[in-house]
Design an enzyme around this catalytic site. Structure first.
Site, PDB file in Angstrom:
ATOM      1  N   THR A 107       0.868  -0.882  -0.139  1.00 44.13           N
ATOM      2  CA  THR A 107       0.166  -0.088   0.092  1.00 44.13           C
ATOM      3  C   THR A 107       0.681   1.347  -0.206  1.00 44.13           C
ATOM      4  O   THR A 107       0.081   2.408   0.114  1.00 44.13           O
ATOM      5  CB  THR A 107      -0.771   0.138   1.077  1.00 44.13           C
ATOM      6  OG1 THR A 107       0.046  -0.080   2.278  1.00 44.13           O
ATOM      7  CG2 THR A 107      -1.603  -1.545   1.485  1.00 44.13           C
ATOM      8  N   GLY A 108       2.068   0.953   0.337  1.00 46.80           N
ATOM      9  CA  GLY A 108       3.040   2.758   0.165  1.00 46.80           C
ATOM     10  C   GLY A 108       3.555   2.565  -1.263  1.00 46.80           C
ATOM     11  O   GLY A 108       2.910   2.242  -2.986  1.00 46.80           O
ATOM     12  N   GLN A 109       3.919   3.775  -1.145  1.00 44.61           N
ATOM     13  CA  GLN A 109       4.299   4.551  -2.626  1.00 44.61           C
ATOM     14  C   GLN A 109       4.721   3.001  -3.224  1.00 44.61           C
ATOM     15  O   GLN A 109       4.802   3.351  -4.678  1.00 44.61           O
ATOM     16  CB  GLN A 109       5.804   5.598  -2.236  1.00 44.61           C
ATOM     17  CG  GLN A 109       6.315   6.079  -3.534  1.00 44.61           C
ATOM     18  CD  GLN A 109       7.595   7.094  -3.846  1.00 44.61           C
ATOM     19  OE1 GLN A 109       6.812   7.979  -4.094  1.00 44.61           O
ATOM     20  NE2 GLN A 109       8.956   6.303  -3.462  1.00 44.61           N
ATOM     21  N   ASP A 110       5.932   3.130  -3.371  1.00 44.66           N
ATOM     22  CA  ASP A 110       6.789   1.727  -3.914  1.00 44.66           C
ATOM     23  C   ASP A 110       5.959   0.433  -4.603  1.00 44.66           C
ATOM     24  O   ASP A 110       5.837  -0.219  -5.281  1.00 44.66           O
ATOM     25  CB  ASP A 110       8.190   1.205  -3.345  1.00 44.66           C
ATOM     26  CG  ASP A 110       9.502   2.511  -3.033  1.00 44.66           C
ATOM     27  OD1 ASP A 110       8.844   3.333  -3.821  1.00 44.66           O
ATOM     28  OD2 ASP A 110      10.523   2.335  -2.742  1.00 44.66           O
TER      29      ASP A 110
ATOM     30  N   ASP B  89       1.508  -8.231   8.978  1.00 43.11           N
ATOM     31  CA  ASP B  89       1.723  -7.064   9.376  1.00 43.11           C
ATOM     32  C   ASP B  89       3.713  -7.529  10.159  1.00 43.11           C
ATOM     33  O   ASP B  89       3.847  -8.901  10.447  1.00 43.11           O
ATOM     34  CB  ASP B  89       1.580  -6.909  11.651  1.00 43.11           C
ATOM     35  CG  ASP B  89       2.066  -5.309  11.621  1.00 43.11           C
ATOM     36  OD1 ASP B  89       1.149  -5.047  11.782  1.00 43.11           O
ATOM     37  OD2 ASP B  89       2.593  -5.462  12.325  1.00 43.11           O
TER      38      ASP B  89
ATOM     39  N   SER C 265       9.084   3.882   7.778  1.00 45.14           N
ATOM     40  CA  SER C 265       9.615   4.392   6.789  1.00 45.14           C
ATOM     41  C   SER C 265      10.422   5.745   6.821  1.00 45.14           C
ATOM     42  O   SER C 265      11.283   6.238   6.289  1.00 45.14           O
ATOM     43  CB  SER C 265       9.661   4.610   5.521  1.00 45.14           C
ATOM     44  OG  SER C 265       8.586   5.238   4.870  1.00 45.14           O
TER      45      SER C 265
ATOM     46  N   THR D 257      18.418   0.719   1.915  1.00 48.57           N
ATOM     47  CA  THR D 257      18.107   2.486   1.417  1.00 48.57           C
ATOM     48  C   THR D 257      19.838   3.636   1.980  1.00 48.57           C
ATOM     49  O   THR D 257      20.914   2.800   2.516  1.00 48.57           O
ATOM     50  CB  THR D 257      17.395   3.252   2.880  1.00 48.57           C
ATOM     51  OG1 THR D 257      17.903   4.220   3.077  1.00 48.57           O
ATOM     52  CG2 THR D 257      17.721   2.513   4.009  1.00 48.57           C
TER      53      THR D 257
ATOM     54  N   GLU E 149      20.030   5.459   3.513  1.00 52.93           N
ATOM     55  CA  GLU E 149      20.440   6.558   5.139  1.00 52.93           C
ATOM     56  C   GLU E 149      21.383   5.372   5.645  1.00 52.93           C
ATOM     57  O   GLU E 149      22.171   6.525   6.868  1.00 52.93           O
ATOM     58  CB  GLU E 149      19.197   6.168   5.645  1.00 52.93           C
ATOM     59  CG  GLU E 149      17.957   7.443   5.775  1.00 52.93           C
ATOM     60  CD  GLU E 149      18.242   8.213   6.226  1.00 52.93           C
ATOM     61  OE1 GLU E 149      18.723   8.386   7.172  1.00 52.93           O
ATOM     62  OE2 GLU E 149      18.102   9.568   5.673  1.00 52.93           O
TER      63      GLU E 149
ATOM     64  N   TYR F 154      15.906   4.422  12.253  1.00 55.73           N
ATOM     65  CA  TYR F 154      15.776   4.042  11.044  1.00 55.73           C
ATOM     66  C   TYR F 154      16.870   2.914  10.631  1.00 55.73           C
ATOM     67  O   TYR F 154      16.391   2.038   9.684  1.00 55.73           O
ATOM     68  CB  TYR F 154      14.885   4.688  10.389  1.00 55.73           C
ATOM     69  CG  TYR F 154      14.737   4.433   9.269  1.00 55.73           C
ATOM     70  CD1 TYR F 154      13.294   3.966   8.510  1.00 55.73           C
ATOM     71  CD2 TYR F 154      15.845   5.389   8.399  1.00 55.73           C
ATOM     72  CE1 TYR F 154      13.357   3.452   7.248  1.00 55.73           C
ATOM     73  CE2 TYR F 154      15.659   4.399   6.299  1.00 55.73           C
ATOM     74  CZ  TYR F 154      14.141   3.755   6.310  1.00 55.73           C
ATOM     75  OH  TYR F 154      13.814   3.591   4.807  1.00 55.73           O
TER      76      TYR F 154
ATOM     77  N   LYS G 214      17.810  -0.136   9.622  1.00 51.65           N
ATOM     78  CA  LYS G 214      17.870  -0.882   7.748  1.00 51.65           C
ATOM     79  C   LYS G 214      18.898  -1.903   8.095  1.00 51.65           C
ATOM     80  O   LYS G 214      19.367  -2.585   7.039  1.00 51.65           O
ATOM     81  CB  LYS G 214      18.050   0.014   7.213  1.00 51.65           C
ATOM     82  CG  LYS G 214      16.281   0.596   7.182  1.00 51.65           C
ATOM     83  CD  LYS G 214      15.532  -0.425   5.750  1.00 51.65           C
ATOM     84  CE  LYS G 214      14.556  -0.355   6.120  1.00 51.65           C
ATOM     85  NZ  LYS G 214      13.476  -0.880   5.028  1.00 51.65           N
TER      86      LYS G 214
ATOM     87  N   HIS H 253      13.844   8.168  -3.324  1.00 52.34           N
ATOM     88  CA  HIS H 253      12.889   8.574  -4.739  1.00 52.34           C
ATOM     89  C   HIS H 253      11.507   8.718  -4.371  1.00 52.34           C
ATOM     90  O   HIS H 253      11.457   8.312  -3.233  1.00 52.34           O
ATOM     91  CB  HIS H 253      12.768   7.249  -5.518  1.00 52.34           C
ATOM     92  CG  HIS H 253      12.610   5.724  -4.702  1.00 52.34           C
ATOM     93  ND1 HIS H 253      13.938   4.999  -3.897  1.00 52.34           N
ATOM     94  CD2 HIS H 253      12.079   4.354  -4.168  1.00 52.34           C
ATOM     95  CE1 HIS H 253      13.877   4.206  -2.851  1.00 52.34           C
ATOM     96  NE2 HIS H 253      11.733   4.211  -3.161  1.00 52.34           N
TER      97      HIS H 253
ATOM     98  N   ARG I 170       3.973   9.830  -3.639  1.00 53.41           N
ATOM     99  CA  ARG I 170       4.889   9.932  -2.173  1.00 53.41           C
ATOM    100  C   ARG I 170       4.703  10.316  -0.786  1.00 53.41           C
ATOM    101  O   ARG I 170       3.399  11.096  -1.282  1.00 53.41           O
ATOM    102  CB  ARG I 170       6.513  10.818  -2.285  1.00 53.41           C
ATOM    103  CG  ARG I 170       7.039  11.492  -1.505  1.00 53.41           C
ATOM    104  CD  ARG I 170       7.710  10.093  -1.147  1.00 53.41           C
ATOM    105  NE  ARG I 170       9.342  10.130  -0.722  1.00 53.41           N
ATOM    106  CZ  ARG I 170      10.323   9.182  -0.771  1.00 53.41           C
ATOM    107  NH1 ARG I 170       9.423   8.447   0.741  1.00 53.41           N
ATOM    108  NH2 ARG I 170      11.149   9.520   0.276  1.00 53.41           N
TER     109      ARG I 170
END
Ligand code: NAP
Ligand code: GDD
Length: 358
Positions: free
Chosen positions: A20-23, A73, A99, A144, A146, A167, A171, A197, A202
């Site tokens: 359900t997210g952007q990507d 989940d 995220s 990521t 990050e 975060y 990761k 991205h 977004r």
């Protein structure tokens, strides 16, 4: 024949966490266009949270439905295992995450559980199901830039990690687990180290979308001020549509390998403001105000990716550059602002948050 030579089946099945997210939404479009049956894990919420994939959804009672959703989940290992057992996918894309970097300072334990231990739950389930069925399940981990954090640019696969947030640390944990399961158990498991991205889809609390939403609402007279934090941060911004192609390519190789995915072009937040407000013939200095709430306890100052390996080994290159990215987001959000204005003038009260986030 290489150890991970590709099997051939009629319709490959993919399971996407974070669908359900952007990507997740762009990857679903891409995999459906490649002929996959796509399964997605959706969190139960008190309101509908499938806006980004509603246009792809077909009534599952219909014979030709190729997008199927399951509740789950990343914090619930048994449920994840059950879905994997039931579907027996060929490929799993783990995109689910808390995220937001700033939020991870407010919810560090939850972020570590979802973003770090969540990957472990999936890898363990894959190991078991694969051992029992003898069928390979390939795994993509959403890593990521990050993770590089304070490491000086340009950053490539050879750059040491120096995470600057809960975060990023979570990761990095997931990255090492993927590598360990690959080395220890021979899983086809890889991490894509993707730089920022963005897109018309977004989330509205990330800086680019916060800016394009606010600037277009300012243009339409719906708000006056935009509150931001550090304008000097440098990011390597690409379009999500390009980046999901790279995710898919990473799972089609003979051998599992990690890749950096980036445009190789970087800009400051200030330059993103210039580009956005410039397209709207506005001066951002008249509208943007500093709010220290949007500063982070530790900042990542400069991300600039070197994606040479992906360009050479995957034959991947981004198609959307910085100016096109900004203009696509601005055009999309201008349309949203105009719709909001029309509804407002007709007496409807639509409340978009003025400052973009809490
Ligand atoms: P996003 O829009 O924030 O989407 C995150 C997805 O994860 C949503 O579907 C969300 O569900 C789901 N999710 C959150 N917590 C979950 C949980 N506990 N269990 C199951 N699902 C959960 O993120 P994105 O931009 O698409 O990014 C996709 C992935 O790539 C993330 O792992 C992110 O960390 C990573 N990444 C993103 C970028 C980037 O620039 N976009 C760059 C590098 C890496 P709801 O819709 O219900 O909230
Ligand atoms: N969100 C936000 N809101 N960021 C702001 C603001 C603000 O009001 N003002 C300045 N910024 C700065 C942040 O301090 C950061 O340096 C930069 O804008 C980008 O912030 P975000 O858009 O929130 O993205 P991010 O770089 O922290 O994280 C995103 O990219 C990562 C890849 O590098 C997320 O998508 C992460 O999930 C992803 O891993």
């Amino acid at each position: 024949m290489p150890r991970h030579a590709r099997y051939s089946t009629n319709m490959r099945k993919a399971l996407i966490t974070g669908i359900t997210g952007q990507d997740g939404s762009y990857l679903t479009e891409h995999l459906l266009s490649e002929g996959y049956e796509v399964h997605g894990i959706v969190r139960r919420a008190s309101t509908f949270n499938t806006d980004r994939i509603d246009h792809l959804y077909v009534d599952p009672h219909k014979q030709d439905a190729r997008l199927l959703l399951h509740y789950g989940d990343l914090t619930d290992g048994p449920a994840l295992r059950h879905v994997i057992e039931q579907i027996q996918p060929d490929e799993i894309y783990n995109l689910a995450a808390q995220s937001h970097v700033a939020v991870s300072f407010q919810q560090p334990e939850y972020t570590a559980d979802v973003d770090g231990v969540g990957a472990l739950r999936l890898l363990e389930a894959i190991r078991d199901v694969q051992a029992r069925t003898g069928r390979e399940i390939r795994y993509y981990q959403a890593g990521t830039s990050e993770m590089f954090g304070a490491a000086p640019p340009p950053q490539s696969e050879a750059t040491p990690f120096h995470p600057r947030s809960p975060y990023a640390a979570a990761k990095v944990m997931a990255y090492h687990l993927v590598r360990n399961y690959r080395e220890a158990y021979g899983l086809y498991a890889v991490t894509g180290i993707l730089f920022n991205h963005e897109s018309e889809r977004r989330g509205e609390t990330f800086v680019t979308r916060k800016i394009t939403r606010a600037a277009t609402r300012i243009k339409e007279g719906l708000q006056d001020k935009l509150y931001l934090g550090n304008l000097d941060a440098v990011r390597d911004w690409g379009h999500a549509e390009d980046y999901v192609r790279a995710m898919h390519l990473m799972l089609q190789q003979d051998e599992p390998r990690d890749f950096v995915v980036a445009t190789g072009e970087s800009h400051t937040v200030r330059e993103f403001l210039d580009a956005t407000f410039g397209l709207l013939d506005l001066n951002w200095q008249d509208h943007v105000e500093f709010d220290p709430r949007y500063l982070r306890p530790a900042e990542v100052e400069h991300l600039h990716g070197d994606a040479t390996k992906a360009r050479e080994a995957l034959n991947w290159a981004p198609r959307v550059g910085f100016n096109e990215l900004v203009s696509r987001m601005v055009n999309h959000d201008l349309e949203l602002a105009r719709q909001e204005k029309t509804l407002r003038e007709a007496g409807h009260t639509m409340t978009a948050r003025q400052s973009g986030d809490i």
